[in-house]
Design a protein around this motif. Structure first.
Motif, PDB file in Angstrom:
ATOM      1  N   PHE A  93     -17.876  88.967 -20.589  1.00  0.00           N
ATOM      2  CA  PHE A  93     -17.330  89.300 -19.282  1.00  0.00           C
ATOM      3  C   PHE A  93     -18.449  89.259 -18.248  1.00  0.00           C
ATOM      4  O   PHE A  93     -19.600  89.544 -18.538  1.00  0.00           O
ATOM      5  CB  PHE A  93     -16.750  90.723 -19.283  1.00  0.00           C
ATOM      6  N   TYR A 100     -19.116  90.954 -14.361  1.00  0.00           N
ATOM      7  CA  TYR A 100     -18.664  91.872 -13.326  1.00  0.00           C
ATOM      8  C   TYR A 100     -19.594  91.765 -12.125  1.00  0.00           C
ATOM      9  O   TYR A 100     -20.786  91.491 -12.262  1.00  0.00           O
ATOM     10  CB  TYR A 100     -18.683  93.322 -13.828  1.00  0.00           C
ATOM     11  N   PHE A 130     -14.207  92.966 -11.851  1.00  0.00           N
ATOM     12  CA  PHE A 130     -14.131  91.977 -12.912  1.00  0.00           C
ATOM     13  C   PHE A 130     -14.044  90.569 -12.311  1.00  0.00           C
ATOM     14  O   PHE A 130     -13.292  90.326 -11.370  1.00  0.00           O
ATOM     15  CB  PHE A 130     -12.900  92.239 -13.777  1.00  0.00           C
ATOM     16  N   TYR A 145     -13.749  86.024 -17.813  1.00  0.00           N
ATOM     17  CA  TYR A 145     -13.795  86.337 -19.236  1.00  0.00           C
ATOM     18  C   TYR A 145     -13.869  85.046 -20.062  1.00  0.00           C
ATOM     19  O   TYR A 145     -13.231  84.042 -19.715  1.00  0.00           O
ATOM     20  CB  TYR A 145     -12.538  87.124 -19.639  1.00  0.00           C
ATOM     21  N   PHE A 162     -23.283  91.705 -13.424  1.00  0.00           N
ATOM     22  CA  PHE A 162     -23.523  92.163 -14.784  1.00  0.00           C
ATOM     23  C   PHE A 162     -22.777  91.296 -15.783  1.00  0.00           C
ATOM     24  O   PHE A 162     -21.591  90.997 -15.609  1.00  0.00           O
ATOM     25  CB  PHE A 162     -23.048  93.612 -14.959  1.00  0.00           C
ATOM     26  N   ARG A 191     -18.024  92.362 -25.543  1.00  0.00           N
ATOM     27  CA  ARG A 191     -17.198  93.227 -26.376  1.00  0.00           C
ATOM     28  C   ARG A 191     -17.153  92.613 -27.760  1.00  0.00           C
ATOM     29  O   ARG A 191     -16.721  91.471 -27.914  1.00  0.00           O
ATOM     30  CB  ARG A 191     -15.799  93.335 -25.797  1.00  0.00           C
ATOM     31  N   LEU A 225     -15.582  92.408 -31.385  1.00  0.00           N
ATOM     32  CA  LEU A 225     -14.230  92.714 -31.839  1.00  0.00           C
ATOM     33  C   LEU A 225     -14.172  93.246 -33.265  1.00  0.00           C
ATOM     34  O   LEU A 225     -13.097  93.586 -33.756  1.00  0.00           O
ATOM     35  CB  LEU A 225     -13.343  91.480 -31.701  1.00  0.00           C
ATOM     36  N   ASN A 277     -13.478  98.831 -33.539  1.00  0.00           N
ATOM     37  CA  ASN A 277     -12.107  99.116 -33.120  1.00  0.00           C
ATOM     38  C   ASN A 277     -12.056  99.727 -31.730  1.00  0.00           C
ATOM     39  O   ASN A 277     -11.002 100.110 -31.253  1.00  0.00           O
ATOM     40  CB  ASN A 277     -11.483 100.085 -34.138  1.00  0.00           C
ATOM     41  N   ASP A 278     -13.241  99.815 -31.091  1.00  0.00           N
ATOM     42  CA  ASP A 278     -13.242 100.563 -29.843  1.00  0.00           C
ATOM     43  C   ASP A 278     -13.217  99.706 -28.599  1.00  0.00           C
ATOM     44  O   ASP A 278     -12.852 100.181 -27.546  1.00  0.00           O
ATOM     45  CB  ASP A 278     -14.459 101.503 -29.791  1.00  0.00           C
ATOM     46  N   TYR A 279     -13.594  98.447 -28.731  1.00  0.00           N
ATOM     47  CA  TYR A 279     -13.536  97.496 -27.613  1.00  0.00           C
ATOM     48  C   TYR A 279     -14.393  97.900 -26.434  1.00  0.00           C
ATOM     49  O   TYR A 279     -14.118  97.517 -25.302  1.00  0.00           O
ATOM     50  CB  TYR A 279     -12.084  97.299 -27.143  1.00  0.00           C
ATOM     51  N   LYS A 280     -15.445  98.667 -26.681  1.00  0.00           N
ATOM     52  CA  LYS A 280     -16.290  99.041 -25.558  1.00  0.00           C
ATOM     53  C   LYS A 280     -17.114  97.851 -25.107  1.00  0.00           C
ATOM     54  O   LYS A 280     -17.336  96.902 -25.858  1.00  0.00           O
ATOM     55  CB  LYS A 280     -17.225 100.190 -25.942  1.00  0.00           C
ATOM     56  N   LEU A 281     -17.538  97.889 -23.870  1.00  0.00           N
ATOM     57  CA  LEU A 281     -18.366  96.835 -23.308  1.00  0.00           C
ATOM     58  C   LEU A 281     -19.833  97.253 -23.329  1.00  0.00           C
ATOM     59  O   LEU A 281     -20.164  98.381 -22.970  1.00  0.00           O
ATOM     60  CB  LEU A 281     -17.956  96.557 -21.866  1.00  0.00           C
ATOM     61  N   SER A 282     -20.692  96.322 -23.741  1.00  0.00           N
ATOM     62  CA  SER A 282     -22.135  96.514 -23.644  1.00  0.00           C
ATOM     63  C   SER A 282     -22.626  95.653 -22.491  1.00  0.00           C
ATOM     64  O   SER A 282     -22.336  94.450 -22.446  1.00  0.00           O
ATOM     65  CB  SER A 282     -22.834  96.093 -24.933  1.00  0.00           C
ATOM     66  N   PHE A 283     -23.381  96.252 -21.585  1.00  0.00           N
ATOM     67  CA  PHE A 283     -23.790  95.565 -20.367  1.00  0.00           C
ATOM     68  C   PHE A 283     -25.257  95.173 -20.405  1.00  0.00           C
ATOM     69  O   PHE A 283     -26.092  95.852 -21.005  1.00  0.00           O
ATOM     70  CB  PHE A 283     -23.574  96.477 -19.153  1.00  0.00           C
TER      71      PHE A 283
END
Lengths: 113, 116
Positions: B35, B37, B47, B50, B91, B95, B97, B100-106
């Motif tokens: 992603f 941003y 956003f 993607y 940024f 993510r 996959l 199971n949390d789908y958090k984003l690392s920037f």
């Protein structure tokens, strides 16, 4: 407008105090993420909730806690505040699914004096 | 270990020209999403675009395109025909996959300043 609402926008408080940041996700989004953005640490993931349950924990201090309520809004509680906690705190929400982008709120700028 | 690396802290670009923002990532997952941003001076995170790891075509959204080179683990953002309103911090995020949390690392971000 992302559809994610964070309150308050700005918060100034003294060291040692406790504050609560609030987030209302986009309608229908079950996941809520909290991020901290500071000059030295960048954007750090704190914690995620999914439909009321904690799903993942990142670099969240023990002095910080969060919860997600049945109406899906979330609160981030920061206690025993230190000067270094001054940062921009973001809430983001996303729909279920890996390709769903996260929509961010406008953030709460916390200043600890 | 740093998952997302953005090596350009700041860039200047002339109005109407194109600019490329670099992003490399590190993951052992086969399935992941990338992603971009935008964060203007007002602070909100917007956003932009993607790219999925299995997408064969590079993603495009208006003036934004993503130059995805999977073997090199890079996902560079190209902004064409820069406008003054493009001045912001950008940024790159990932993510993974397998979790199971789908958090984003920037990444650390790149500041873009568009000159008239």
């Amino acid at each position: 407008d992302s559809g994610v609402t964070q309150t308050p926008k700005h918060l100034i408080t003294a060291t040692g105090q406790r504050v609560t940041l609030r987030c209302s996700p986009r309608s229908g989004d079950l996941s809520v993420y909290w991020y901290q953005q500071s000059l030295d640490q960048g954007l750090q993931f704190l914690i995620q909730y999914y439909n009321g349950e904690e799903r993942a924990k990142g670099n969240i201090l023990e002095r910080f806690s969060a919860q997600q309520f049945p109406d899906l809004h979330s609160e981030l509680n920061l206690s025993s505040l230190e000067l270094g906690d001054s940062a921009l705190y973001f809430c983001a929400s996303s729909a279920r699914g890996p390709v769903s982008e996260a929509f961010f709120g406008q953030g709460t700028r916390l200043t600890v004096v | 270990a740093q998952k997302i690396t953005q090596t350009q802290p700041g860039m200047f670009v002339q109005e109407k020209e194109a600019v490329t923002l670099d992003c490399t990532y590190d993951t052992s997952d086969q399935s992941y999403g990338l992603f971009w941003y935008k964060q203007p001076s007002s602070g909100e995170m917007i956003f932009l675009i993607y790219q999925g790891s299995y997408d064969e075509q590079n993603a495009t959204e208006g003036r934004y395109s993503l130059n995805f080179q999977k073997a090199r683990k890079s996902a560079n953002l190209v902004i064409s025909a820069s406008q003054l309103g493009d001045s912001a911090m950008y940024f790159c995020a990932m993510r993974e996959l397998s979790s199971n949390d789908y958090k984003l690392s920037f990444g650390a971000g790149t500041t873009v300043t568009v000159r008239a």
